[in-house]
Write a protein that holds these residues in place. Structure first.
Motif, PDB file in Angstrom:
ATOM      1  N   TRP A  69     130.857 -18.883  42.505  1.00  0.00           N
ATOM      2  CA  TRP A  69     131.200 -17.504  42.179  1.00  0.00           C
ATOM      3  C   TRP A  69     129.903 -16.738  41.910  1.00  0.00           C
ATOM      4  N   THR A  70     129.876 -15.474  42.350  1.00  0.00           N
ATOM      5  CA  THR A  70     128.656 -14.667  42.246  1.00  0.00           C
ATOM      6  C   THR A  70     128.905 -13.422  41.398  1.00  0.00           C
ATOM      7  N   ILE A  71     127.957 -13.093  40.539  1.00  0.00           N
ATOM      8  CA  ILE A  71     128.076 -11.907  39.685  1.00  0.00           C
ATOM      9  C   ILE A  71     128.119 -10.645  40.539  1.00  0.00           C
ATOM     10  N   GLY A  72     129.075  -9.761  40.221  1.00  0.00           N
ATOM     11  CA  GLY A  72     129.262  -8.531  40.972  1.00  0.00           C
ATOM     12  C   GLY A  72     128.723  -7.306  40.250  1.00  0.00           C
ATOM     13  N   PRO A  73     128.796  -6.141  40.915  1.00  0.00           N
ATOM     14  CA  PRO A  73     128.201  -4.906  40.383  1.00  0.00           C
ATOM     15  C   PRO A  73     128.917  -4.336  39.162  1.00  0.00           C
ATOM     16  N   GLU A  74     130.120  -4.847  38.843  1.00  0.00           N
ATOM     17  CA  GLU A  74     130.826  -4.363  37.656  1.00  0.00           C
ATOM     18  C   GLU A  74     130.217  -4.899  36.369  1.00  0.00           C
ATOM     19  N   SER A  75     129.326  -5.870  36.493  1.00  0.00           N
ATOM     20  CA  SER A  75     128.776  -6.561  35.325  1.00  0.00           C
ATOM     21  C   SER A  75     127.823  -5.671  34.532  1.00  0.00           C
TER      22      SER A  75
END
Length: 235
Positions: A69-75
């Motif tokens: 799983w990869t961190i997305g721009p909502e973070s």
């Protein structure tokens, strides 16, 4: 002479009122309230990518949660520090969405995870605070990133795939201001809308990371502050 003395006293009282009243007026009337703490409620809690099993009340994820799983721009990541200005209390909060990283789930455990925060992009509601943060305090030109690396697997509870919120801890190495410290971060997580949302807050003692006292002039701070995280992983 009595008139002069009265004038001096009046000036002194006026100066005292101004000294105390101006910060009160700024903090309670002019200055915007500090942003609320990050929570999982920031992420829309819907799960259209999931289906309900006919023989249970659990939510079954069609593709499962195993994999990368990869961190997305909502973070979001940031800091929260208590500030005292001439007896008046407020909070300094800075945030950035420049967060990257991944986690790997094998069977029922998060086996590896790492995230990096671009410290040069953290912004608050004050340009002066931001200049102090990036310069004298955190020296982001020398230490541009903060990195957390998981060192112990996170065993996921049975309800991790049901869409319910659950609490656990993440143990690993946190590198901040060029210094690495072993930490355990209390986290809350939820599978929502086909993504894994993770919220965590850890108190940071500045001296542990060689961070100088943020206090300056009439603005005093505690010797610690909170690192706040809201990481949204997708794939």
């Amino acid at each position: 002479m009595n008139s002069l003395r009265k004038n001096i006293i009046a000036i002194a009282i006026a100066a005292l009122v101004l000294l105390v009243g101006a910060p009160w007026l700024y903090i309670n009337v002019i200055k915007d309230d500090a942003p609320s703490r990050l929570t999982l409620d920031t992420v829309v809690a819907t799960t259209p990518d999931t289906v309900v099993s006919p023989d249970t009340t659990s939510v079954v994820v069609p593709d499962g949660i195993i994999g990368t799983w990869t961190i997305g721009p909502e973070s979001l990541a940031g800091y929260r520090v208590k500030e005292i200005l001439v007896g008046q209390s407020t909070e300094g909060v800075g945030r950035t969405s420049s967060v990257s990283g991944t986690l790997e789930i094998v069977d029922n455990s998060v086996t590896t995870a790492e995230f990096t925060v671009d410290m040069t992009t953290l912004k608050s509601d004050s340009a002066k605070r931001d200049a102090q943060f990036s310069g004298r305090i955190m020296d982001t030109a020398t230490f541009p990133t903060a990195i957390f690396t998981l060192t112990s697997p996170i065993v996921l509870p049975a309800n991790a795939t049901t869409g319910e919120k659950f609490s656990t801890t993440a143990t690993g190495d946190l590198t901040l201001h060029g210094t690495t410290v072993a930490v355990t971060i209390p986290i809350e997580a939820q599978l929502t809308n086909g993504k894994i949302a993770v919220q965590g807050t850890i108190n940071i003692v500045f001296a542990d990371y060689g961070i100088p006292d943020p206090s300056i002039g009439p603005i005093k701070t505690d010797d610690h502050g909170d690192l706040e995280l809201l990481l949204v992983f997708g794939r």
